[in-house]
Design an enzyme around this catalytic site. Structure first.
Site: not given
Length: 149
Positions: A106, A118
């Site tokens: 998350e 990411y």
């Protein structure tokens, strides 16, 4: 950056890791909780070291063939040097060696640098967790299939 090595977190790193956590997150883990992670059979905990100094760390929990990135943090003065990337890449290699095929995390919707990192590693956004953080901020849920990496 060549002087930065990635190593398994040990009890000797906990003080520095805790200090990084305190300065990086609104709600930090306690020293005791961080120490428990060092001895957990279902976690991967790595540190980035330069001349013996902890510059950053990553905590990952795993069960069966899935893993979740719990925390990634780098000292403020050491950011933008690729240390977070180096920690993530080493973690992915080690997780693959353990037979992990799916990695989740998350990330705050406001944390654009982390989202870019990411995405550059191949993570895709698979959902949103409303009011996930203690301040009410939403989080993107991201996934990386690592079986083919």
């Amino acid at each position: 950056m060549d002087d930065v090595e990635i190593a398994v977190m040990t009890p000797t790193h906990i003080g520095d890791v805790h200090a990084i956590s305190l300065s990086s997150f609104p709600v930090s883990w306690s020293r005791e909780d961080l120490l428990k992670e060092v001895y957990s059979d279902n976690s991967l905990n790595l540190v980035a070291l330069e001349n013996g100094k902890v510059l950053g760390y990553i905590n990952i929990w795993y069960v069966y063939d899935e893993a979740d990135v719990i925390n990634v943090a780098v000292r403020e003065e050491s950011r933008k040097r690729g240390i977070g990337r180096k920690l993530m890449l080493e973690a992915i290699v080690r997780l693959k060696d353990k037979g992990i095929t799916d990695l989740y995390l998350e990330v705050r919707v406001s944390n654009l640098p982390a989202q870019r990192l990411y995405a550059s590693l191949g993570f895709s956004t698979i959902g949103i967790r409303r009011k996930y953080y203690s301040n009410g901020e939403d989080a993107y849920n991201m996934h990386l299939e690592i079986s083919g990496k």
